[in-house]
Each structure stands twice: as structure tokens, then as C-alpha cells.
Enzyme design. Structure first.
Site, PDB file in Angstrom:
ATOM      1  CD  GLU A 165      -6.539  -0.210   6.639  1.00 41.70           C
ATOM      2  OE1 GLU A 165      -6.942   0.881   6.199  1.00 41.70           O
ATOM      3  OE2 GLU A 165      -5.359  -0.416   6.972  1.00 41.70           O
ATOM      4  CB  SER A 182      -3.891   7.037  15.097  1.00 43.23           C
ATOM      5  OG  SER A 182      -4.677   8.213  15.195  1.00 43.23           O
ATOM      6  CG  ASN A 183      -6.933   2.938  18.347  1.00 46.67           C
ATOM      7  OD1 ASN A 183      -7.035   2.561  17.168  1.00 46.67           O
ATOM      8  ND2 ASN A 183      -6.831   2.092  19.361  1.00 46.67           N
ATOM      9  CD  GLU A 184      -4.430   8.730  19.484  1.00 52.01           C
ATOM     10  OE1 GLU A 184      -4.037   8.200  18.418  1.00 52.01           O
ATOM     11  OE2 GLU A 184      -4.090   8.308  20.609  1.00 52.01           O
ATOM     12  CD  GLN A 220      -2.526   1.222   2.722  1.00 51.49           C
ATOM     13  OE1 GLN A 220      -1.971   0.849   3.750  1.00 51.49           O
ATOM     14  NE2 GLN A 220      -3.774   1.644   2.703  1.00 51.49           N
ATOM     15  N   GLY A 221       0.556   2.176  -0.886  1.00 50.43           N
ATOM     16  CA  GLY A 221       1.285   3.437  -0.934  1.00 50.43           C
ATOM     17  C   GLY A 221       0.375   4.607  -0.600  1.00 50.43           C
ATOM     18  CE1 TYR A 222      -4.273   3.848  -0.383  1.00 50.10           C
ATOM     19  CE2 TYR A 222      -5.467   4.528   1.580  1.00 50.10           C
ATOM     20  CZ  TYR A 222      -5.466   3.973   0.319  1.00 50.10           C
ATOM     21  OH  TYR A 222      -6.632   3.549  -0.234  1.00 50.10           O
ATOM     22  CB  SER A 223       1.570   6.960   5.204  1.00 46.99           C
ATOM     23  OG  SER A 223       0.414   6.593   5.888  1.00 46.99           O
TER      24      SER A 223
END
Lengths: 395, 382, 395, 382
Positions: A244, A380-382, A126-129
Site C-alpha cells: 500500500e 498515519s504519517n506519525e 477493506q475491513g481493517y480498522s
């Protein structure tokens, strides 16, 4: 309301279990159950075996070669696989890019890409971030400029899990700087063998090579590798993020781990008694057992809800990762001081040298460290709590 | 009632702070660890030159009669810089035992050599399956003429692979879990029958499993009185607890500084992520945890030298519980607030995380010590 | 570094203890130790006794009739008072308005107001919060218009604790609407007997009358009751908030309560055994005991710090209230189902009717409910964390 | 595997939701409570008219053979509106026992009268000092001719002061903590020797301590078999647990709605406080807690009717633990997010807080049930 599985579902479970008994290779099972280092080979071998049985894609519809199973059947399958010690199938192809291709790709793309995903021959990443755009994904800068029938890609991706093995990468790239940041993003499939691509390892805090940086230097990508419409990639990415999150509850794997943890609590000694007789440790085990049961039931509720999983899926991601992290924490604490030693070689199946403590101690601390990623990666969970607050609660 | 360091301690603190900042960078530390020796010769001799290795030894043997508060000052600074030298093993544990129960000849031989940096030692006490129970010793020392024959297994020996001599606890009478009947011996690491499996530890330290197979130990190497070692073992572990709690406080403060720095500079959605209220409150809680831990580490250091066993053990267990919990909180949140960067080995925060995590596992985790405090309440009510 | 009290401090402690033994009236002691309803009378009687001894104001300098004690002596005094069962002295006069008068008031005001606070004859309450301005104090609207040598006060205050007993109220009032909201606020002392003041009870969730609304309808207040300068009230209020937070750690009271909780854990039965033998309950008690010890040491560290308590005092407020709430929670859970009954009459000393369970069960749930206020009043714990983030951490 | 209500349950749910919304306002509820009767005659007869009081009774006695899932639907709605009628005491506990172990004559007499709303009952089981231990019964029933003479103390009897008859557990053989030797009796509340201390409860319910002093009970009033009551007591408590867990879920959802509404409208610093990220995440966690609790309340309701004791008790203890913890979290945060308003008796949130708090104390708190699950793990590993 009936919390029992139907006789048909129980029969299905028995079939899956039988298949696993007969077909899961011993060396793979052993690697998984001992929580040793995974290899590309074992993932691909197992995918091939599943594919030959017709079970390569438990979440796909039949028309693309999937099983067409109901959500409950998918859960049963995953749970049995986890309990038997099967390796996790590669999400990036099967559960991430594939649904996007099925939903937004053209027929040519479906024909070209789905079979390789199903058979496991094509390894996807995956190329996201990008550096500087983590949670704020829309700020990405890796650019794709259209030149004739190609895109020229320049930029960098990071946190690319298992990218070192990959044949293909699905990327969010910037094709326009007009309008809101979300509006100029496109969804592009790129061959990792293309000239101009450079993969550099990032070593995780457990000392393992699992993630990578991927650099693109004037990489020439055929325009036919664009999914859907140019500048509409954000829509496809959001669709994918929904997929996801549901998977991230990971109940099957956590149940397998909980089962092992109970064995460990019986095997580890606390002086004159097995650790399970230590009330304080056992209470934490019980607490986690309860939380896992609540998660399992919530997953089943969400998946059988006729309205489908909405942003509520963020609950599953949050609780799934929290519970997973606590499981690994307890596994580490169960093995106590033995977990402190770091013996990278002992994560291979053929290791026969000395190890500190039991076989369960070997991966315990490394896994705990590695699993800090669960509450960070994949939104993230945040961010998940922001999603609940905004999309579910309207705050 | 005062919480001030003495002038000497303040000087010690300042010079160590300078040393760690200037001479012990993250990059240097990595090369020391990669060398796999468990100690960097230059660093170790610098510590010896600073008088650090002798500080807590009697004046008669080259020391300054320092106490656990001095050790606290040292360990807090080591925690800030994640110093991985065998100070805890050599000076606090093995050296502390020799200081407390050794005879003059032994002190003269070992303390002087430790102080000069020539010799490293370790304390081999915990055994497989004993977990954190201190009395659970099955290693035996059988008297044979003017020797003892030592046999058994020791585990999680901090810097055991780097020691020239080991202080080994062994049973000279009684049953496996009896508190009476334990004795201490100084054993050469190179003696016949000693087998050492030396491992790297996740936190950059070294840790060893050691087996003793009919190792002949001269009766002169008996440390303290026969069968009477248990209270000294307890006290040494308490000194170790006070030391690692101070180290944890230093590491928590370093984690908080690194994290604060990160969230002030790292931008998402166009603003530094430190502007997000959720992260601000998380950071405030990390700060609170470190402050509370610091208070308890001071209690531990002020109590660890005491011979009033019940009070001392209770204070040390209280401290290890709270610091263990605080270390866990700060370690986890520090990584979480670093986001993806936090789980990469290139960040200092990741290494602080690992050391804070393993400190909880040393000398009894938070659960173990909470149970000690809790059972102490029951005893007090009886 | 020395965590022992000096021989002088120990001797001081012995003096205080002896004084309490000799002078604390039994009925008051009994009310406090049984956690019964407090009365205006008991607070005033006890203040009178302390005043006669010269100990009316443990935190004041000698020049105003205070004891001039060091911070450590103050702490010893508070702790011994709490352990003996003395009622809490009234903060609003002694610790809140008095420091403001001492610091910012003129000589006339000091002479006029401080003696009544010291003797306990004048009962003070606080007029800060208004409906709609809780944590956002600066948005207050209660107005004071200067007319000749008087202010005319109109508006409403709320959350006025024990205002039903009060002779005087110190108020933040709006004297100007120019500039930032903070800039037009003044600090005014108002006689509660003035015409136009109306006090209405607010019943707390435990059913008790402890807080009030105070209405001002054209109340004429002499201008000489203004503290310091007009429009500078915000400065005085911030000064006062600093004072309030340090006191809110409440360590002495929590230690007394912890002592009682240990007795309760021995007295309450859990079937065939005393509750203290229940590992799970005892572990929670031990955890709290540890947290309280850490708080106590932190208070001592802050108070003996030569730099003085800065915004770090917010830590004490946060941990003090959290620990207090957990203490009351454990007291309630210790008495179990007996705590459920609500018998308001049984909160009086002369009650002789039936009660559910032990004497400790009677106030248990009500106290727990009431103490939810701890993390809300006096600057909520959310505000305290904001303060730490902004003033200590620079975020 | 499905989580859908049946059509009948959906109808029941809808009509109860309407009833609670339209007929049971917060203001009305307050007047009912202030009246001090523990039950409002109009409300009670409305419930009877809706068939609610008979739902879980056998068809032969005017019921619909309903199960614990039906009770869940009822209690969840009661939780949303904080209905304080003696439904739990009369229908779930006392009525459930009579249904499960009563003979036809008893069922005919009591169930029919309960169903019509004529009669209220309660279950007097817990004793002073027993805490949550179900077998700890010292009340005795001594056979005396064709009577039993009942003597002893019962405590925390929910709506005991409003009951016409009490189902009383008493020891007919064995020692104080034996599971064998317990029997159940139906005792008139007005019988000679019965003394009832009826208290208001903090949550708006009523609760009583009851003493029995040589109360003569006709042998016909023995409920079920002599000495064999214990498993039925356990099962009844489990039904009670399932019921209050469902009630807690309703109250949590109501608390979340009230709090969400409050933070969306209440402004501080010029914006609705719901815009503050810290409160948003807190609200998200309250939502998560309620959802997790709901999942477990469904498990409890689906299991509570089972006679497979070990599995049932484990599921019920798991549920009570998680719901108790969730209720505490939601109750505390709900009040906290309401700020000062949350601690005043005029807010619905304050009353939700009180009921959620006391539910944790009923039938064993979270600690008690966690210990049950934990000790179950030990038993399973043996």
C-alpha cells in the site's frame, strides 16, 4: 546512471498515450479532469476497457492475467493515465487483496477471486480498522468463531472506503485471544451480500459519502474464504501494508494536478494580471514543483533498487501525502474566496446551475478538506515516522 | 499599556460565553445550517435582545459607541461556538460603513433597524478576478437624473443572500484599478435588476454572487461622498479583518480544547495518545500558535478604529498574516491529532477546521498580507 | 485595553534614552553595534556606570539597591539599552543567583553577596550542568560532603558560560543520595579562587572561548555559603529556571537586531539594486518582523498578567530563541558569500586589516553558529515543549 | 532509466570511501586546517596518485573523460569526510573551464599540471555587491598591444589564496550587467598588480578576496572566445553546484550517522535519548531530507554536462534549492540533537554543520535558486 527513459520505454509511453486517446471515454475524462464526484459506474467501465485491452492489472504478473510490466513501465502507465484524466483504478481489489490472494491464497481462491477483480465486476473494500483500533490495528476485536465449515463473524469495522459499493470485503478478524494481540488474527474474505451485514455511511468533512461503518451480526462465512492459515492474518496484513505504501506516493496523479495548477495560475486573475505573475504564489508553486520532482526521482530510485522497497517506502508515503495535501491547498488558495461556496450538485457532470468562480473553484475547498485524510489513513504519517525510526534507523 | 478588558467588556464576554455554551450547541447549530436560511430567527433576536447588534453604533442611534475591542470580544466567542449568524456582514461591515460615512437620515433608518434585529445587511465589494485587490472595481454607477444606474458583478458577498439591503461599491469615475472614483450605495436586495446566487459555504455561513443590471438607485442612497469611498472601504475591510482574526482565535482555542480533550481520552496501544511525546509537542505548538494569534488579534482590535492609515493597515496585515498561518497550523494539526475521527463531519473539530480554513481566504490570505507588510518595508526604506 | 504606553512610561523612556546618549561609552557602543567580541572589562565598566546612576539592577526591588521598576519599565529600559548598543548585563549574577539569594538566602548572605553583584565587581557564573546530566539536571553527581563547618566539593560542572572570568560560581551539588534524585541536591556558592578549582575552556563551534568545564578537587567551601536548607536546592533551582525563561525572550535585543537587519538589507547590494528590493529576501524579513511583533505583544501580555508568568513563560523561551536564531540566519544570508570568511582578529575593535565584505559580514556566520546554543542551553526547546505539554496542558 | 554507478564509478567510490575513512580522520583534518595552507601536500598527492585530479579531463591530456556523475562520486565522499582540499576550485571549476573552452596548448599546459598535482588553480568570478548574479562583472580587461590589462575586484574566490593561476572573468565589452562582453583569462597569482587577501573559512576551506590593478595578461592567456564567456561561466557554476550538492549529500549522510550514533548512546532520564519519540521523528525527517537531496543531487550530476541551457539551469536550480533547504534542516537538527555537545568545536557534527551551512551560501542560496525556478515558471507560461 541514466535518468532518461530508454527508447523502448518511450515507445511504450507512446503506446499507452495512444490507447488513452482512443479509448478513454470523454465523460469519464471530463469528470476526472474537472475533479467532479466519482461514480462506481465510471470506475467499473474504465476497468472493463482496460481489461479488454489486457491492461486490467498493471502490477500483476502475467500468470494471473496481469501485464507483467516492469516497475518503470507501471509508473509510465500510471503517469499517462493520470495525465490523460483516467480515473484511479480501485486499489482495494487490484493492489491490496489481490497480492495477498496471489501470495498466500490457495489455487481455488486464486481462480475464484482474481478474475472478478481483474474485470472490475467484483468491487472490494477493506475491513481493517475498528472503532478504538486505528493506528493500533492489532487491538482489533471483530471476532470470527469457527463452527463446522463456517466462521461466525460478529463485530464492527470502520473507515471502510467505498464500502457502500462493495461486493466483497477482506477483513482482519480475531480468531483467538491467546498470546500477543497479533497472534490471534485471521484474514477472511466476506461476501457483502451475506445476511447480517449492515453498512452505514460516515459523512466526511467535505460533506461527501465516501467511507462507512460495516456491522457484522452473526454473519456466516464459509471456512474456504479464509486466506492462508488461521491466526496468521497479521503476517499477511503487514505484507499488504508494504504494498500500500509504495502506491501512496501517487506521483502520476500529483503530476497531473501540478499541470492543472499551472493552468489555473494562468487563468485566475489577480486584479490586473494573471495569478502566475504574483511572485509569492508562484514561489510556492515552484517550491512544490521542486519537491514533487524530488519525490518522483526518489520513487524511481526505490523502485529500481535491486534490493526492493523496504521500510524506506514509508518515505514515499510521507512525502507523497504531504505533497498531495499541499497541491490541493494551493489549488484552493489559487481560487481564493470563490472556493468558499459549497455546491454539492455542481460536482455532477450534468450540472448547469450557477457556480462561484471558475470550474476549478467548485471542488477546490472540498478536495482540500477531504485530502486531510491522506496523512491519516493507510497508517498515519506519525506511524510512518515511527516505522522509519524503528525499522530503518534502529531507534 | 494594559491588556485588560473593561468591566463592561468582561460582562459582555461572560454573557456571550454563557449564551454560546448553553444556547448554541453543536447539534442546534447543525439544524440552523440545514435550514439553509443563513440566520436562525431566535438566535438573531436573542443577539438583538442582548444589545449586541447595536453595541458598536453611536448612542444617538441606540448603540453604546463600542469599538473594535468590543467586536473582538463578540467574535472570539462566536469563534468558540462557530456561530454562523450574519453579524459580521450586518453589524461589522455594512453597519460599520453606515456608521462611519452615513448621514443622520441613513443612520436613523438603517442602524436602528439593524439594532432591533429587524433588518439584515451585507457589503458587496469584491468582484470576479479582483482577488484581494480592494481598488479593483468595475461595477459602475452612472448618474441618471436623481438616480444612479448600477451595473456590475460582485462576488463572495458574505450573507449577501440574506440581506434586506446591500451596501455596494461602484465606480463613479476613474479606471478599473483607481483608488479614486469609488462610491458606496445602499441598494435594496429586491430591487429590479438585482440577481443573487446564494450559496451555502463550507463553513456553515452563506455566501453570494450578485449581479446588478441597470439597477436604479435613488441618489439619497449614496453613502458618503461621491468618488471618495476608497479609504472607507479599506477601513471597513480592516474592521472585518480584526473581527475574523478574533473569531479565528476563538476557534483556535476551541480546537485546542477539543483536541486536548480527545488525546487525553482516546487510547491506542493501551495508553491515551496524549502520552506520545510527538503529539504533546504538536499540541504545545498549537497552543503557542493560538497565544501568538491572540496577541496579534488584540493588536488588530486596538488599531482597527484608527484613521492613521499606514500604521493601521500594516498592523492589520501583520495580524492577518500571522493569524492566517496560525489558523492553518491549528486547523490542520487539530484534524490530524483527531485521526480518522477528525475527517468526519460529525466532529466539532472538522467544522472548526473548515471555518479556520475559510477565514484565511477572507479579506486576503496570509500570502497576500505578508506581501503587504513586505512591500511596506520597501516603502519605509525608500 | 490600551496598547499605547502611558505618558509616564513615555517620559521614562525618554529619560533612559537621554541617559544612554550621555553615558554609554562610545567604544562599548561600537563593539556592541558591530557585534564584535565582548570583553569582561566592557561588561563591568557598563555595570559600574549603571550602578552609579542607581540603575544597576532593573529587576531588583529597591530594598536591595534595585530600581523597583514595574515590568513595563524594565522592558522599556532593556529595549532602550539594546537599541542604544549597551552590552547585555550579566544575567548570572543579576537575574539568576540574586533572586535566589533574595528569596532563600539569609540576611548575612544578602549583605555579603548582593552589593558585589550590583556593582559588577563580582563576576558570577553558573554550575548546574554536568557531563551526562544536561536536560536531566536532577541526575547530577558533583558532591558536597559536610565536614565540620565546611563542605568538601568534588566533581565537575560543564557548559559554564563565561566561567573563565568568574569570581564566584553558584552550584547545584549532591549532598545526599537518599530518595529521589531531586531530593539530595543543595545550592552552594563557591569562590572561584578556592584551591582545587580548575577551569578548562571549551571552544564553541564559532571558534570562540565562551564556555568552560569547571573541575572541583576537594574544594573546601564554608558551610555559611549554603543557600537555604541542605537538600532543598532543587526547589531553588526550579524557582530560578522560571526567572531565566522570561528573560530569554530577549525582545529588546531582537528589536535592535531587526533594526540593524533592515539597514543591512538596504546597504547590501544584489547586483544592480539594494537587497531590500529582492522580494524573496524582503518577504522573509517581513515574516520575521511579524513574528517578533507577536512575541513582543505576548511578552507584554504575560508580564502584565496579574496571575504572573506561569509555565506559559516557556512559550517566550521557545519563540524568543527561534526568532533570535532566524534573525542571525537572515543576517548571515544577507551578507551571502562574504559571511564565509572567518577572521577572528576582526572581532576586535582595533582591527584594521582586510575583511571580506562589509562590517556586518564579519561576525555574521560566527554569530549564526554560536546562536545554535539558544535552543539548547537554559533548558532545550524540547524540554520547554515538554513543560508546556505537562504543566500547561496536563498531558 | 537507471540509478546504478558503473563498475568504474563503484570502484572509485569504494577506494575513496576507504581513503577518507582510513587516511582522513577528523584529527588529521584538524591539523591540516590549523596549518593554514588550504591543502595538505600528502593528501593532495595521494589524490593525484589515485588519478582523481585527472578523472574528468580528456584522455588526450591524461584524463579519463569522466563526467559530472564521476565528480558526484568524488564530492559525496569528500562530504562524508569533510575533505578540505582544493579539488572543487582546481579540478571542477578552473580545470573544468580550461577543459571546456581552452585551446590545446592551454589544456596541455594546465590540465596536465593539475592532473599530476603540481599545480593548483581557482576561478575568480564573483564581485563585491554582485551577490549571486552571474552577469554582474565590472572587472575590466583592456586590450593593450598583445596584452590585456586587467583591473577589478573579485570576492569569495574558493581557494584563491592557494592557486598558482587564476581563471578570471573580465569585461571586454558591454555594461556592468550584460551577459555579452565577458571573457576569461588565465592570470598568474604572482603577477604584478594581483593582491590576494586569503582568509580561513568557517568550514575549514580557504577563501580569498582578490584585487587586480592593471595586471598585464598575455593575449595567449585568453581562454575561449573574446566576449563569449558567459554561457561557459554559467555552465561552470552549474558544475560547481552539482559538485557541492553531492558534497552536501555526503555531509548530510555523515551528520545523520553521527547523530544517530549519538542519540543511541547518549542517555538522559535513564534511557538513550533516541528512545524519545520527538527525536525519533526528527531523525526520520533528517533521513527523509537526505534521501530527497540525494535524488536531486543525482539529477544535478546527470544534467550538469548538458548544453541545453534552460533545462540544465532549471534542474540545477531545483537541486540547489532543495539541497540548500535539506542541508539547513539536517545541519540545524543534527546540532540540536547533539545538545550542548553539538555546539562545541570538538564534535564532528559541529563541522558538518558549518560546511552544510556554507554550501547553501555558495553559488546562490536556496532563496536565489527558488526564484530562478519560479521565474522560469513565469517564462514557461508566457
Amino acid at each position: 546512471m541514466d535518468l532518461n527513459y530508454t527508447p523502448e520505454q518511450e515507445a511504450f509511453r507512446a503506446d499507452v498515450r495512444q490507447f488513452l486517446d482512443d479509448n478513454l471515454p470523454d465523460d469519464i475524462r471530463e469528470r476526472v479532469q474537472k475533479r467532479l464526484r466519482h461514480s462506481k459506474d465510471m470506475t467499473q467501465r474504465w476497468q472493463k476497457i482496460l481489461h479488454e485491452k489486457g491492461w486490467g492489472a498493471s502490477t500483476w504478473p502475467e500468470e494471473f492475467g496481469g501485464t507483467g510490466w516492469s516497475p518503470i513501465e507501471q509508473i509510465i502507465f500510471e503517469e499517462e493515465c493520470a495525465l490523460a484524466g483516467a480515473p484511479r483504478q480501485l486499489d482495494f481489489g487490484l493492489r491490496m487483496v489481490a497480492p495477498v490472494i496471489m501470495t498466500f491464497g490457495n489455487d481455488e481462491q486464486k481462480k475464484r477471486f482474481l478474475p472478478g477483480i481483474l474485470s472490475g465486476e467484483d468491487w472490494w473494500c477493506q475491513g481493517y480498522s475498528e472503532p478504538g483500533s486505528g493506528s493500533d490495528l492489532a487491538s482489533l476485536r471483530c471476532s470470527a468463531k469457527r463452527e463446522g465449515d463456517h466462521y461466525i463473524v460478529n463485530g464492527q469495522k470502520t473507515w471502510t472506503t467505498l464500502g457502500q459499493h462493495a461486493d466483497w470485503i477482506f477483513c482482519l478478524v480475531r480468531t483467538s485471544n491467546d498470546g500477543k494481540p497479533q497472534q490471534g488474527i485471521s484474514f477472511l474474505l466476506i461476501d457483502m451480500n451475506d445476511p447480517g451485514i449492515d453498512v452505514k455511511p460516515i459523512i466526511m468533512l467535505d460533506g461527501e459519502h465516501e467511507i462507512n461503518e460495516v456491522y457484522f451480526d452473526n454473519v456466516k462465512v464459509p471456512a474456504e474464504n479464509l486466506i492462508g492459515e488461521e491466526n496468521q492474518g497479521w503476517t499477511y496484513a503487514k505484507f499488504l501494508l508494504g504494498h500500500e505504501r509504495t502506491g501512496l506516493a501517487n506521483v502520476g496523479q500529483w503530476k497531473a494536478l501540478m499541470k492543472r495548477l499551472k493552468v489555473v495560475a494562468n487563468e485566475e486573475q489577480d486584479g490586473q494580471r494573471p495569478l502566475i505573475e504574483n511572485t509569492r504564489f508562484r514561489d510556492r508553486l515552484a517550491q512544490l514543483d521542486i519537491e514533487l520532482r524530488a519525490l518522483e526521482l526518489t520513487v524511481l530510485r526505490v523502485l529500481t533498487d535491486k534490493r526492493g522497497p523496504g521500510p524506506q517506502a514509508s518515505i514515499l508515503k510521507i512525502r507523497g501525502t504531504e505533497i498531495g495535501q499541499k497541491l490541493f491547498e494551493l489549488l484552493m488558495e489559487a481560487t481564493g474566496q470563490d472556493a468558499i461556496a459549497h455546491i454539492p450538485d455542481a460536482l455532477e457532470l450534468d450540472y448547469s446551475g450557477p457556480r462561484a468562480g471558475s470550474i476549478d473553484a467548485t471542488p477546490a475547498a472540498g478536495d482540500y478538506f477531504n485530502m486531510r485524510k491522506l496523512s491519516i489513513f493507510g497508517g498515519s504519517n506519525e506511524i510512518q515516522r515511527n516505522i522509519i525510526a524503528q525499522l530503518v534507523l534502529g531507534l | 499599556m494594559n491588556f485588560d478588558l473593561t468591566d463592561e467588556q468582561q460582562m459582555l464576554n461572560d454573557s456571550l460565553r454563557r449564551f454560546v455554551t448553553n444556547e448554541y450547541s453543536f447539534e442546534k447549530r447543525s439544524t440552523f445550517i440545514d435550514a439553509g436560511k443563513g440566520s436562525d430567527p431566535q438566535t438573531w433576536s436573542a443577539l438583538a435582545d442582548m444589545g449586541l447588534l447595536a453595541f458598536t453604533f453611536p448612542e444617538a442611534f441606540g448603540g453604546l459607541d463600542g469599538n473594535a475591542v468590543d467586536t473582538m470580544v463578540v467574535m472570539e466567542n462566536f469563534g468558540r461556538g462557530l456561530v454562523v449568524e450574519p453579524y459580521l456582514a450586518t453589524v461589522v461591515l455594512a453597519g460599520g460603513l453606515i456608521r462611519d460615512v452615513g448621514n443622520d437620515a441613513q443612520k436613523d433608518e438603517y442602524l436602528t433597524a439593524i439594532a432591533s434585529g429587524e433588518r439584515k445587511m451585507a457589503f458587496a465589494h469584491y468582484e470576479p478576478g479582483a482577488r484581494y485587490n480592494l481598488g479593483q472595481v468595475q461595477t459602475t454607477a452612472r448618474k441618471d437624473g436623481d438616480h444612479f444606474m448600477v451595473s456590475g458583478q460582485k462576488t463572495a458577498v458574505i450573507h449577501g443572500g440574506q440581506a434586506d439591503q446591500l451596501v455596494v461599491s461602484a465606480r463613479t469615475s476613474g479606471n478599473a484599478n483607481d483608488e479614486r472614483g469609488l462610491s458606496l450605495f445602499v441598494v435594496d436586495a429586491s430591487a429590479k435588476g438585482v440577481k443573487i446566487n446564494d450559496y451555502a459555504a463550507h463553513d456553515g455561513y452563506r455566501i453570494a454572487d450578485i449581479s446588478f443590471s441597470n439597477v436604479a438607485v435613488n441618489a439619497d442612497n449614496l453613502l458618503g461622498e461621491l468618488d471618495q469611498a476608497f479609504p472607507h472601504i479599506e477601513k471597513t475591510i480592516d474592521l472585518g479583518i480584526a473581527a475574523v482574526c478574533a473569531e479565528a482565535v476563538g476557534a483556535m482555542e476551541a480546537m485546542n480544547e477539543a483536541t486536548l480533550d480527545y488525546i487525553k481520552t482516546r487510547k491506542q496501544f493501551g495508553v491515551p495518545i496524549g502520552k506520545f511525546q510527538v503529539l504533546q509537542h504538536r499540541m504545545a505548538d498549537m497552543f503557542i500558535q493560538a497565544e501568538q494569534s491572540k496577541s496579534m488579534a488584540i493588536l488588530a482590535a486596538s488599531t482597527a478604529d484608527s484613521n492613521e492609515k499606514a500604521e493601521r493597515r500594516n498592523a492589520l496585515s501583520m495580524t492577518k498574516t500571522l493569524v492566517g498561518q496560525g489558523a492553518r497550523y491549528v486547523a490542520q494539526e487539530g484534524v490530524q491529532l483527531h485521526g480518522g475521527m477528525g475527517v468526519t463531519d460529525e466532529m466539532f473539530a472538522a467544522h472548526l477546521h473548515k471555518r479556520l480554513t475559510t477565514i484565511n481566504l477572507l479579506f486576503g490570505d496570509a500570502d497576500h498580507h505578508l506581501a503587504q507588510v513586505s512591500d511596506g518595508l520597501l516603502a519605509a526604506s525608500a
